[in-house]
Design a protein around this motif. Structure first.
Motif, short mmCIF file in Angstrom:
data_model
loop_
_atom_site.label_atom_id
_atom_site.label_comp_id
_atom_site.label_asym_id
_atom_site.label_seq_id
_atom_site.Cartn_x
_atom_site.Cartn_y
_atom_site.Cartn_z
N GLN A 31 31.70 27.10 55.33
CA GLN A 31 33.03 27.67 55.07
C GLN A 31 33.89 27.58 56.33
O GLN A 31 35.06 27.22 56.26
N GLU A 86 48.82 30.88 49.18
CA GLU A 86 47.44 31.30 48.93
C GLU A 86 46.78 30.46 47.84
O GLU A 86 45.60 30.12 47.94
N ALA A 87 47.51 30.12 46.79
CA ALA A 87 46.93 29.32 45.70
C ALA A 87 46.51 27.95 46.21
O ALA A 87 45.42 27.46 45.89
N ARG A 146 43.40 28.32 48.42
CA ARG A 146 42.19 28.48 47.62
C ARG A 146 41.74 27.13 47.07
O ARG A 146 40.54 26.83 47.04
N ASP A 147 42.67 26.31 46.65
CA ASP A 147 42.34 24.99 46.14
C ASP A 147 41.73 24.12 47.24
O ASP A 147 40.73 23.44 47.01
N LEU A 193 40.07 25.06 49.78
CA LEU A 193 38.76 25.59 50.15
C LEU A 193 37.75 25.55 49.01
O LEU A 193 36.61 25.97 49.17
N SER A 194 38.14 25.03 47.87
CA SER A 194 37.31 25.11 46.67
C SER A 194 36.02 24.28 46.73
O SER A 194 35.14 24.48 45.89
N TYR A 243 34.98 35.36 48.81
CA TYR A 243 36.20 34.54 48.81
C TYR A 243 37.44 35.29 49.28
O TYR A 243 38.26 34.73 50.00
N GLN A 244 37.59 36.53 48.86
CA GLN A 244 38.78 37.30 49.26
C GLN A 244 38.86 37.40 50.79
O GLN A 244 39.92 37.18 51.38
N VAL A 261 39.66 33.93 52.42
CA VAL A 261 41.09 33.61 52.31
C VAL A 261 41.90 34.47 53.28
O VAL A 261 42.79 33.97 53.97
N ARG A 301 44.23 33.02 56.26
CA ARG A 301 45.65 33.43 56.29
C ARG A 301 45.98 34.12 57.62
O ARG A 301 47.06 33.92 58.16
#
Length: 170
Positions: free
Chosen positions: A115, A135-136, A139-140, A142-143, A152-153, A156, A160
C-alpha cells in the motif's frame, strides 16, 4: 550425430535496490519478489496471491509501481528498485509512513508495504495535478492494492494528508 545442448538456467544481473548496488546470479525463473525476499533479505514486499491481483508485493521499479511477483528478475537487469525498506530517508520515515500511523491506516500490516509503495507512486503520478485528484479518483488509483482488514478509510486519509501537506508547501 545427435548434439545435445544445455541451455543456461541463470544469468548475472545488476540491480540498485534502495540505493545500494547488487550483482546477483539469478535463476531465469526467479521473480523480482523472490530475489528481494530470498536473496536480499528484504521481506517488506509480501507474496500474497502471486498472480498480481492483491498488490501485497508492490515495489517501485524506476519509480513506477509494479507487482514484483509478476516480473522476472532477469528482465529487471540494470534497474533501480525501491522497496518499503527504502522509503525512509536520512531524516526519518517517509511522510506517507508517518501519515499511515497518524491516520490509523493499517491493522494487521500484511498489505501495508505494498500500500505504501503504491501510494508513494500515486503521489508522484498526481503531484501538481490541476485540479488536485479528488477522493474518488484517488480510490481508483489505489484499487490495485487489497486490504483484508478494511483499512481503506485510513489509507485514503493518509494519502490525502500528504497531498494536502505537499500542496501547502508549494
Amino acid at each position: 550425430m545427435d548434439a545435445t545442448h544445455t541451455l543456461p538456467t541463470g544469468s548475472e544481473i545488476a540491480l540498485t535496490v534502495n540505493g545500494h548496488p547488487h550483482t546477483l546470479a539469478v535463476d531465469h525463473r526467479a521473480t523480482l519478489l523472490d530475489v528481494l525476499r530470498d536473496r536480499l533479505g528484504l521481506t517488506g514486499a509480501k507474496p500474497g496471491c502471486e498472480h498480481g491481483q492483491c498488490g501485497a508485493c508492490t515495489v517501485l521499479v524506476e519509480g513506477r509501481r509494479v507487482n514484483s511477483c509478476l516480473l522476472l528478475a532477469v528482465a529487471q537487469d540494470g534497474t533501480r528498485v525501491t522497496t518499503v525498506e527504502g522509503l525512509a530517508g536520512a531524516d526519518g520515515p517517509h511522510p506517507l509512513q508517518r501519515a499511515f500511523v497518524e491516520q490509523d491506516a493499517l491493522q494487521c500490516g500484511f498489505c501495508t508495504p505494498g500500500q505504501l509503495c503504491s501510494a508513494v507512486a500515486v503521489l508522484a503520478e498526481t503531484a501538481g495535478a490541476t485540479p488536485p485528484v479528488d477522493e474518488a479518483a484517488l480510490r481508483d488509483l489505489l484499487s490495485g492494492n487489497l486490504c483484508r482488514c478494511g483499512a481503506y478509510q485510513g489509507i485514503v486519509r493518509a494519502v490525502r494528508q500528504v497531498q494536502a501537506d505537499a500542496e501547502a508547501a508549494r
